[in-house]
Design an enzyme around this catalytic site. Structure first.
Site, PDB file in Angstrom:
ATOM      1  N   ARG A   1       0.801  -1.227   0.000  1.00 19.49           N
ATOM      2  CA  ARG A   1       0.000   0.000   0.000  1.00 19.49           C
ATOM      3  C   ARG A   1       0.830   1.270   0.000  1.00 19.49           C
ATOM      4  NH1 ARG A   1      -5.389  -2.342   2.813  1.00 19.49           N
ATOM      5  NH2 ARG A   1      -5.844  -3.585   0.981  1.00 19.49           N
TER       6      ARG A   1
ATOM      7  N   GLU B   1      -4.689  -5.025  -4.945  1.00 13.11           N
ATOM      8  CA  GLU B   1      -4.245  -4.820  -3.555  1.00 13.11           C
ATOM      9  C   GLU B   1      -5.144  -3.829  -2.810  1.00 13.11           C
ATOM     10  OE1 GLU B   1      -0.206  -5.070  -2.697  1.00 13.11           O
ATOM     11  OE2 GLU B   1       0.235  -6.276  -4.461  1.00 13.11           O
TER      12      GLU B   1
HETATM   13  C1  LIG Z   1      -3.448  -7.666 -12.532  1.00 11.62           C
HETATM   14  C2  LIG Z   1      -3.951  -8.142 -11.200  1.00 11.62           C
HETATM   15  C3  LIG Z   1      -3.060  -8.754 -10.323  1.00 11.62           C
HETATM   16  C4  LIG Z   1      -3.523  -9.263  -9.099  1.00 11.62           C
HETATM   17  N1  LIG Z   1      -2.640  -9.942  -8.289  1.00 11.62           N
HETATM   18  C5  LIG Z   1      -3.128 -10.632  -7.220  1.00 11.62           C
HETATM   19  C6  LIG Z   1      -2.290 -11.525  -6.477  1.00 11.62           C
HETATM   20  O1  LIG Z   1      -1.093 -11.658  -6.749  1.00 11.62           O
HETATM   21  N2  LIG Z   1      -2.837 -12.250  -5.470  1.00 11.62           N
HETATM   22  C7  LIG Z   1      -4.158 -12.147  -5.122  1.00 11.62           C
HETATM   23  O2  LIG Z   1      -4.592 -12.835  -4.208  1.00 11.62           O
HETATM   24  N3  LIG Z   1      -4.986 -11.282  -5.808  1.00 11.62           N
HETATM   25  C8  LIG Z   1      -4.500 -10.544  -6.839  1.00 11.62           C
HETATM   26  N4  LIG Z   1      -5.344  -9.690  -7.550  1.00 11.62           N
HETATM   27  C9  LIG Z   1      -6.733  -9.591  -7.159  1.00 11.62           C
HETATM   28  C10 LIG Z   1      -7.130  -8.187  -6.688  1.00 11.62           C
HETATM   29  O3  LIG Z   1      -6.599  -7.943  -5.415  1.00 11.62           O
HETATM   30  C11 LIG Z   1      -8.671  -8.108  -6.755  1.00 11.62           C
HETATM   31  O4  LIG Z   1      -9.022  -8.039  -8.123  1.00 11.62           O
HETATM   32  C12 LIG Z   1      -9.203  -6.903  -6.026  1.00 11.62           C
HETATM   33  O5  LIG Z   1      -9.029  -7.066  -4.644  1.00 11.62           O
HETATM   34  C13 LIG Z   1     -10.684  -6.667  -6.311  1.00 11.62           C
HETATM   35  O6  LIG Z   1     -11.433  -7.824  -6.187  1.00 11.62           O
HETATM   36  P1  LIG Z   1     -12.462  -8.255  -7.363  1.00 11.62           P
HETATM   37  O7  LIG Z   1     -11.735  -8.186  -8.635  1.00 11.62           O
HETATM   38  O8  LIG Z   1     -13.068  -9.545  -6.985  1.00 11.62           O
HETATM   39  O9  LIG Z   1     -13.578  -7.127  -7.369  1.00 11.62           O
HETATM   40  P2  LIG Z   1     -14.893  -7.130  -6.455  1.00 11.62           P
HETATM   41  O10 LIG Z   1     -14.535  -7.379  -5.049  1.00 11.62           O
HETATM   42  O11 LIG Z   1     -15.899  -8.024  -7.079  1.00 11.62           O
HETATM   43  O12 LIG Z   1     -15.373  -5.645  -6.607  1.00 11.62           O
HETATM   44  C14 LIG Z   1     -16.074  -5.141  -7.751  1.00 11.62           C
HETATM   45  C15 LIG Z   1     -16.345  -3.659  -7.514  1.00 11.62           C
HETATM   46  O13 LIG Z   1     -17.204  -3.492  -6.381  1.00 11.62           O
HETATM   47  C16 LIG Z   1     -16.596  -2.642  -5.437  1.00 11.62           C
HETATM   48  N5  LIG Z   1     -16.976  -3.082  -4.106  1.00 11.62           N
HETATM   49  C17 LIG Z   1     -16.891  -4.325  -3.589  1.00 11.62           C
HETATM   50  N6  LIG Z   1     -17.342  -4.353  -2.331  1.00 11.62           N
HETATM   51  C18 LIG Z   1     -17.693  -3.071  -2.028  1.00 11.62           C
HETATM   52  C19 LIG Z   1     -18.196  -2.408  -0.860  1.00 11.62           C
HETATM   53  N7  LIG Z   1     -18.416  -3.073   0.265  1.00 11.62           N
HETATM   54  N8  LIG Z   1     -18.457  -1.089  -0.935  1.00 11.62           N
HETATM   55  C20 LIG Z   1     -18.214  -0.391  -2.066  1.00 11.62           C
HETATM   56  N9  LIG Z   1     -17.739  -0.958  -3.193  1.00 11.62           N
HETATM   57  C21 LIG Z   1     -17.474  -2.255  -3.171  1.00 11.62           C
HETATM   58  C22 LIG Z   1     -15.091  -2.802  -5.683  1.00 11.62           C
HETATM   59  O14 LIG Z   1     -14.353  -1.724  -5.146  1.00 11.62           O
HETATM   60  C23 LIG Z   1     -15.067  -2.870  -7.199  1.00 11.62           C
HETATM   61  O15 LIG Z   1     -15.182  -1.574  -7.716  1.00 11.62           O
HETATM   62  C24 LIG Z   1      -4.885  -9.108  -8.739  1.00 11.62           C
HETATM   63  C25 LIG Z   1      -5.766  -8.471  -9.616  1.00 11.62           C
HETATM   64  C26 LIG Z   1      -5.320  -7.977 -10.826  1.00 11.62           C
HETATM   65  C27 LIG Z   1      -6.300  -7.326 -11.748  1.00 11.62           C
END
Ligand SMILES: Cc1cc2nc3c(=O)[nH]c(=O)nc-3n(C[C@H](O)[C@H](O)[C@H](O)COP(=O)(O)OP(=O)(O)OC[C@H]3O[C@@H](n4cnc5c(N)ncnc54)[C@H](O)[C@@H]3O)c2cc1C
Length: 390
Positions: free
Chosen positions: A244, A364
């Site tokens: 972060r 992250e």
């Molecule tokens: C290129 C890339 C590399 C990554 N690398 C890793 C890794 O090495 N290891 C790992 O474990 N993960 C990794 N990630 C996963 C990443 O941390 C997640 O994509 C991220 O945390 C968001 O989760 P999600 O994609 O499921 O979105 P979701 O959780 O489904 O969210 C969708 C939308 O809804 C919003 N939202 C969700 N809940 C709320 C709430 N309560 N209030 C308001 N808004 C909300 C989110 O902010 C987002 O805008 C990676 C992702 C990418 C794209």
């Protein structure tokens, strides 16, 4: 209040800058050429060669303890170095590093996983996100059930950085559904690829790309538990916490470079008989970018300083990730605007940065999750407004 860097911090920053300029930046055109031919910008061997060269320069294991041959730098010094790395778009990082939570490994795990990762002989990935659980990481479902001295893992992880290259994964799994992750129902496992998990590359907007990992009855010996049974989620949050302030530190380096390109372009490009630098519309974009960059820089360095003071960095780190990611997107957007059509071409790296910085608002911890943390801290009274000045 003293905003100056120490002589040691300046020396480290300047040496990192010199190395990046001399050894890494000359590779940029080749990186662009390869990426445009859908190849990796830099191979694993080339990266390793550069990292070993950097080691001769004294850069090895920025955050690695000295007992493991690292520099064990302060968070502020690491932030400064990541800003220098950000100035180049070559996918480079200094070697000698391992995931922060691998230090929870016991002695035999250290020999098998931690040390070879620091030495660059093994590649790790960290896997908590699942198709049904990203922001809501506490909702993970990948299960580990005991079978004699072993555990059997079933489920899926997704968006895992390095997931296609790694030869072992740090996997957070549910070991006790009743307890749930907050009640000690999740555990972190060190899982070799040779134990049977499969990965599939996910095509994304930026270069490279994460992978989906599939665990179908993967048998993991009990000795591969990282930390304690029940500690998985806690370790996962610790892994994520570090990025972060590192992620936005990197981003301001690329913004500084891009903004300088915009300044240079504005001073040469002519329209209607004048340099575009003479137009207020352009001047304001430059002024806003510089101001935001400066604000982000201090917010990020303060978050790093909080870490160095041993204070709880959560609030300041979330603010620096939220603000740094937002500012980077706004600045790169303006830099592209100032370059007009040229900014949109693949002759310049601006479109590459534009695609990359969009990720910063998602991984992250999304912008929304950072806002949730910041507002919750205030609403529940964990932090006072402006309380860090107390
Ligand atoms: C290129 C890339 C590399 C990554 N690398 C890793 C890794 O090495 N290891 C790992 O474990 N993960 C990794 N990630 C996963 C990443 O941390 C997640 O994509 C991220 O945390 C968001 O989760 P999600 O994609 O499921 O979105 P979701 O959780 O489904 O969210 C969708 C939308 O809804 C919003 N939202 C969700 N809940 C709320 C709430 N309560 N209030 C308001 N808004 C909300 C989110 O902010 C987002 O805008 C990676 C992702 C990418 C794209």
């Amino acid at each position: 209040m003293d905003f100056s860097l120490t002589d040691e911090e300046k020396a480290i920053r300047d040496t990192a800058r010199a190395f990046i300029r001399r050894e890494v930046m000359p590779l940029e055109q080749e990186v662009l050429r390869r990426e445009r031919a859908h190849q990796p910008g830099i191979t694993r061997d080339e990266l390793r060669e550069l990292q070993l060269k950097a080691k001769e320069f004294g850069f090895w294991g920025l955050s690695t303890p000295e007992e493991h041959g690292g520099m064990n730098l302060s968070a502020v010094a690491q932030s400064l170095i990541w800003t220098e790395i950000g100035r180049t778009f070559v996918p480079f990082r200094f070697g000698g590093e391992a995931d922060n939570i691998l230090y929870y490994a016991n002695e035999s795990q250290k020999a098998e996983y931690l040390i070879p990762t620091i030495e660059g002989e093994r590649i790790s990935c960290f896997a908590i996100t699942e198709p049904g659980a990203g922001s809501d990481a506490a909702n993970i479902k990948l299960s580990a059930r005991p079978d004699g001295d072993d555990w059997i893992l079933n489920g899926e992880k997704t968006f895992i950085t390095n997931g296609n290259d790694a030869d072992f994964a740090i996997v957070v799994a549910i070991t006790d559904k009743e307890k749930g992750v907050h009640g000690g129902g999740s555990t972190a496992f060190l899982v070799d690829r040779s134990m049977g998990w499969k990965s599939e590359w996910i095509q994304v907007m930026g270069e490279g790309g994460p992978a989906a990992l599939v665990f179908d009855n993967v048998r993991v010996p009990g000795r591969n538990i990282l930390g304690e049974v029940g500690q998985g989620f806690q370790l996962g949050m610790q892994w994520i916490g570090k990025g972060r302030y590192i992620i936005p530190s990197h981003a301001i380096g690329l913004c500084e470079r891009a903004l300088q390109m915009a300044v240079d372009y504005a001073n040469t490009r002519e329209t209607f008989g004048s340099k575009i630098a003479s137009y207020q519309a352009i001047q304001w974009m430059i002024a806003d970018s510089e101001t935001e960059l400066e604000a982000a820089r201090w917010l990020i360095l303060r978050a790093a300083w909080t870490v160095d003071q041993g204070m709880d960095p959560r609030h300041s780190s979330s603010m620096s990730k939220l603000f740094g990611a937002r500012v980077a997107n706004d600045i790169i957007d303006r830099v592209m605007q100032i370059h007009g059509g040229m900014g949109y071409t693949r002759e310049l790296p601006i479109e590459r940065w534009y695609r990359y910085v969009r990720l910063l608002r998602i991984f992250e911890g999304t912008d929304e999750m950072q806002r949730l943390i910041i507002s919750r801290d205030l609403l529940r009274g964990y932090t006072k407004i402006g309380g860090h000045l107390a």
